[in-house]
Motif scaffolding. Structure first.
Motif, PDB file in Angstrom:
ATOM      1  N   GLN A 273       0.895  -1.267   0.169  1.00 61.46           N
ATOM      2  CA  GLN A 273      -0.122   0.406  -0.310  1.00 61.46           C
ATOM      3  C   GLN A 273       0.712   1.486  -0.098  1.00 61.46           C
ATOM      4  N   TYR A 274       2.170   1.341   1.040  1.00 63.18           N
ATOM      5  CA  TYR A 274       2.385   2.675   0.627  1.00 63.18           C
ATOM      6  C   TYR A 274       3.210   2.383  -0.385  1.00 63.18           C
ATOM      7  N   LEU A 275       4.251   1.740  -1.488  1.00 57.78           N
ATOM      8  CA  LEU A 275       5.263   1.787  -2.389  1.00 57.78           C
ATOM      9  C   LEU A 275       3.837   1.737  -3.255  1.00 57.78           C
ATOM     10  N   ASP A 276       2.793   1.502  -3.126  1.00 60.73           N
ATOM     11  CA  ASP A 276       1.952   1.958  -4.744  1.00 60.73           C
ATOM     12  C   ASP A 276       2.087   3.386  -4.343  1.00 60.73           C
ATOM     13  N   CYS A 277       1.995   4.224  -2.568  1.00 61.32           N
ATOM     14  CA  CYS A 277       1.583   6.057  -2.901  1.00 61.32           C
ATOM     15  C   CYS A 277       3.113   6.764  -3.583  1.00 61.32           C
ATOM     16  N   MET A 278       4.058   5.834  -3.466  1.00 59.18           N
ATOM     17  CA  MET A 278       5.387   6.343  -3.618  1.00 59.18           C
ATOM     18  C   MET A 278       5.599   5.959  -5.181  1.00 59.18           C
ATOM     19  N   ALA A 279       5.188   4.942  -5.890  1.00 57.52           N
ATOM     20  CA  ALA A 279       5.717   4.403  -6.982  1.00 57.52           C
ATOM     21  C   ALA A 279       4.739   5.557  -8.289  1.00 57.52           C
ATOM     22  N   CYS A 280       3.737   5.571  -8.166  1.00 55.69           N
ATOM     23  CA  CYS A 280       2.691   5.726  -8.745  1.00 55.69           C
ATOM     24  C   CYS A 280       3.188   6.993  -9.172  1.00 55.69           C
ATOM     25  N   PRO A 281       3.244   7.938  -8.555  1.00 57.35           N
ATOM     26  CA  PRO A 281       3.426   9.732  -8.731  1.00 57.35           C
ATOM     27  C   PRO A 281       4.880   9.687  -9.898  1.00 57.35           C
ATOM     28  N   ILE A 282       5.625   8.708  -9.221  1.00 63.55           N
ATOM     29  CA  ILE A 282       7.006   8.647 -10.154  1.00 63.55           C
ATOM     30  C   ILE A 282       6.436   8.343 -11.386  1.00 63.55           C
ATOM     31  N   GLU A 283       5.404   7.205 -11.464  1.00 65.14           N
ATOM     32  CA  GLU A 283       5.444   6.415 -13.052  1.00 65.14           C
ATOM     33  C   GLU A 283       4.262   7.571 -13.815  1.00 65.14           C
ATOM     34  N   ASP A 284       3.855   7.734 -12.856  1.00 67.34           N
ATOM     35  CA  ASP A 284       2.961   8.557 -13.522  1.00 67.34           C
ATOM     36  C   ASP A 284       3.310   9.937 -14.025  1.00 67.34           C
ATOM     37  N   ALA A 285       4.754  11.052 -13.291  1.00 68.39           N
ATOM     38  CA  ALA A 285       5.521  11.672 -14.027  1.00 68.39           C
ATOM     39  C   ALA A 285       6.643  11.539 -15.324  1.00 68.39           C
ATOM     40  N   GLY A 286       6.240  10.355 -15.481  1.00 73.98           N
ATOM     41  CA  GLY A 286       7.634  10.062 -16.870  1.00 73.98           C
ATOM     42  C   GLY A 286       8.763   9.430 -15.852  1.00 73.98           C
ATOM     43  N   GLY A 287       8.991   9.329 -14.668  1.00 72.97           N
ATOM     44  CA  GLY A 287       9.873   8.876 -13.534  1.00 72.97           C
ATOM     45  C   GLY A 287      10.314   7.250 -14.323  1.00 72.97           C
ATOM     46  N   GLU A 288      11.896   7.062 -13.950  1.00 74.14           N
ATOM     47  CA  GLU A 288      11.787   5.096 -13.350  1.00 74.14           C
ATOM     48  C   GLU A 288      12.501   5.379 -12.466  1.00 74.14           C
ATOM     49  N   ILE A 289      12.230   4.045 -12.055  1.00 75.38           N
ATOM     50  CA  ILE A 289      12.020   3.852 -10.654  1.00 75.38           C
ATOM     51  C   ILE A 289      13.512   3.159 -10.924  1.00 75.38           C
ATOM     52  N   LEU A 290      14.708   2.758 -10.207  1.00 75.16           N
ATOM     53  CA  LEU A 290      15.355   1.857 -10.206  1.00 75.16           C
ATOM     54  C   LEU A 290      15.112   0.950  -9.543  1.00 75.16           C
ATOM     55  N   LYS A 291      14.848   0.532  -8.292  1.00 72.85           N
ATOM     56  CA  LYS A 291      15.372  -0.203  -7.924  1.00 72.85           C
ATOM     57  C   LYS A 291      13.985   0.259  -6.344  1.00 72.85           C
ATOM     58  N   PHE A 292      13.327  -1.022  -5.837  1.00 70.97           N
ATOM     59  CA  PHE A 292      13.326  -1.081  -4.754  1.00 70.97           C
ATOM     60  C   PHE A 292      13.501  -1.598  -3.640  1.00 70.97           C
ATOM     61  N   MET A 293      14.211  -0.813  -2.337  1.00 66.29           N
ATOM     62  CA  MET A 293      15.261  -1.060  -1.346  1.00 66.29           C
ATOM     63  C   MET A 293      14.625  -1.687  -0.057  1.00 66.29           C
ATOM     64  N   GLY A 294      13.810  -2.697  -0.259  1.00 61.80           N
ATOM     65  CA  GLY A 294      12.743  -3.461   0.841  1.00 61.80           C
ATOM     66  C   GLY A 294      11.720  -2.204   1.755  1.00 61.80           C
ATOM     67  N   ASP A 295      12.309  -1.310   1.851  1.00 57.46           N
ATOM     68  CA  ASP A 295      11.528  -0.114   2.158  1.00 57.46           C
ATOM     69  C   ASP A 295      11.248   1.664   2.157  1.00 57.46           C
ATOM     70  N   GLY A 296      12.333   1.559   1.325  1.00 54.60           N
ATOM     71  CA  GLY A 296      12.107   2.848   0.392  1.00 54.60           C
ATOM     72  C   GLY A 296      12.712   1.870  -1.430  1.00 54.60           C
ATOM     73  N   LEU A 297      12.959   3.638  -2.233  1.00 49.65           N
ATOM     74  CA  LEU A 297      13.145   3.495  -3.384  1.00 49.65           C
ATOM     75  C   LEU A 297      13.889   4.100  -3.553  1.00 49.65           C
ATOM     76  N   LEU A 298      15.339   4.164  -4.647  1.00 47.91           N
ATOM     77  CA  LEU A 298      15.423   5.311  -5.815  1.00 47.91           C
ATOM     78  C   LEU A 298      14.463   5.113  -7.358  1.00 47.91           C
ATOM     79  N   ALA A 299      14.889   6.467  -7.600  1.00 44.49           N
ATOM     80  CA  ALA A 299      14.310   7.458  -8.668  1.00 44.49           C
ATOM     81  C   ALA A 299      14.698   7.953  -9.828  1.00 44.49           C
TER      82      ALA A 299
END
Length: 430
Positions: A273-299
């Motif tokens: 649920q939390y990663l959805d809130c984090m990932a969707c705005p980045i992808e919707d804006a054209g960003g690239e999520i490189l990694k999910f690192m446990g409870d975080g991400l790098l984009a």
């Protein structure tokens, strides 16, 4: 073979065949072989299964097969979709295009269908005449009879993908069914054509679906842009490109402490649920999520140039995505608090710089990622969120590149980052 690629002294006048619009891998001497040639060519070149299926049905009609209805269901390896289904009708073309989701439970119609019966009993072929007095054993076939169809058969092809989830409905690769409205049903000649061409169609569909499956899996696990690079052959160890990019590093607060008091199923559901809130705005804006690192991400948001206007635009986009992430987390936390569920906070760091983007790793296990000082710096910046009592920190480089877009960020002074020689100015949000 001679230098022209033709067999010397080939029989049946093959040397005189015009290959301009044919598949040279299977030189055809008659209409039915032309259909084989087209299927081989389509399977090798790619395209979509939907286009392949539609044209195959039309080509069967052109060869005199009185096909009224065709239907295929293709198993999928996809995070949301378990299968794709297409239905074609003569004179109407493709009439249904349905995606079946993993979250959907099969209905009663599936369990009463001939397909479920065949899979359960490990049958690959089933034929039913619809225009005689025999009582039909499946409700859907009664419906077809009432629609005026006279003959129906189904053929199933196992793609050998070896699903771990070996439920009955997931065992098949491709389920096909074909129906005629010819009085008396399919003729012997029509059955001869269908029995020879449908397996080739299945092989062509597998060829197309396998590549698209690989792309879907890669996009799911390593991102759209990175997947495109891998599929285009950029997989040599040590192959890297230098790019300028905006970096987003986000990390959830309190996840580690919750792992000790939350059940495994609830923990994974909460994290999703939390990663959805984090990932969707980045992808919707054209960003690239490189990694999910446990409870975080790098984009990253790649900068196509270092022109000031371009940099400002991308920084503004990244900042808006970060603000949307925080808003989404806040809304989620309100809902979870209302239902007395545990909540987590979110820390975000924004930075801009040159990074190396490409393949690193061992001889047999590579990772397509970004490396370089800017990557290390953005992670160090995020670690200061608690110290500076803020949820979002941006580097001075980011704010200067963002220009007017960074006006909402306030300087919180110069700070030392572990491993970085000189202190850098940081800016807080709110």
């Amino acid at each position: 073979m001679n230098e022209t690629g033709k067999s010397a002294g080939s029989p049946m006048g093959l040397d005189s065949v015009n290959f301009d619009n044919r598949c040279g891998h299977f030189p055809a001497t008659n209409e039915q072989e032309e259909l084989f040639a087209w299927l081989i060519d389509a399977g090798l070149k790619g395209g979509t299964v939907r286009e392949l299926f539609t044209e195959f049905c039309e080509r069967l009609i052109s060869q005199g097969v009185k096909l009224k209805r065709g239907n295929i269901a293709l198993s999928a390896i996809h995070p949301q979709v378990s299968a794709f289904m297409y239905t074609w009708r003569r004179g109407e073309g493709l009439v249904t295009n349905t995606n079946f989701l993993h979250s959907e439970e099969p209905g009663e119609g599936w369990f009463a269908s001939p397909f479920f019966f065949m899979l359960t009993n490990k049958l690959t072929f089933l034929h039913r005449r619809l225009d005689d007095e025999t009582e039909l054993d499946f409700p859907v076939l009664v419906e077809f009879k009432n629609e005026g169809l006279t003959d129906w058969f189904c053929q199933i092809f196992d793609f050998g993908w070896g699903f771990e989830d070996q439920t009955t409905e997931r065992n098949a690769g491709l389920i096909t069914s074909w129906a005629s409205d010819r009085p008396g049903g399919f003729t012997d000649e029509e059955f001869r054509i269908l029995s020879r061409t449908i397996p080739v169609f299945g092989l062509a569909a597998k060829g197309i679906a396998s590549f698209r499956t690989a792309r879907s899996v890669l996009e799911t696990y390593i991102g759209r842009e990175t997947a495109q690079k891998v599929l285009s052959g950029q997989i040599r160890r040590g192959s890297v490109d230098s790019i300028n990019a905006v970096l987003v590093y986000a990390d959830l607060k309190g996840f580690t402490s919750l792992t000790d008091v939350t059940g495994q199923g609830d923990l994974v559901e909460m994290l999703d649920q939390y990663l959805d809130c984090m990932a969707c705005p980045i992808e919707d804006a054209g960003g690239e999520i490189l990694k999910f690192m446990g409870d975080g991400l790098l984009a990253t948001f790649e900068l196509s140039s270092t022109e000031p206007d371009e940099m400002q635009k991308i920084c503004e986009t990244a900042l808006h995505a970060a603000e949307t992430m925080m808003s989404g987390i806040a809304t989620l936390n309100e809902k979870r608090q209302q239902s007395k569920q545990p909540t987590m906070g979110l820390d975000i760091a924004l930075h801009v710089g040159e990074v190396m983007y490409g393949n690193v790793g061992s001889e047999t296990r590579l990772d397509f990622t970004v490396i370089g000082p800017a990557v290390n710096e953005v992670s160090r910046i995020e670690a200061l969120c608690d110290i500076l009592d803020t949820r979002l920190i941006a580097s001075g480089d980011f704010v200067r590149a963002a220009r007017e877009a960074g006006a909402a960020l306030t300087s919180c002074g110069f700070h030392e980052l572990r491993g970085v020689r000189a202190p850098i100015e940081l800016f807080c949000h709110g």
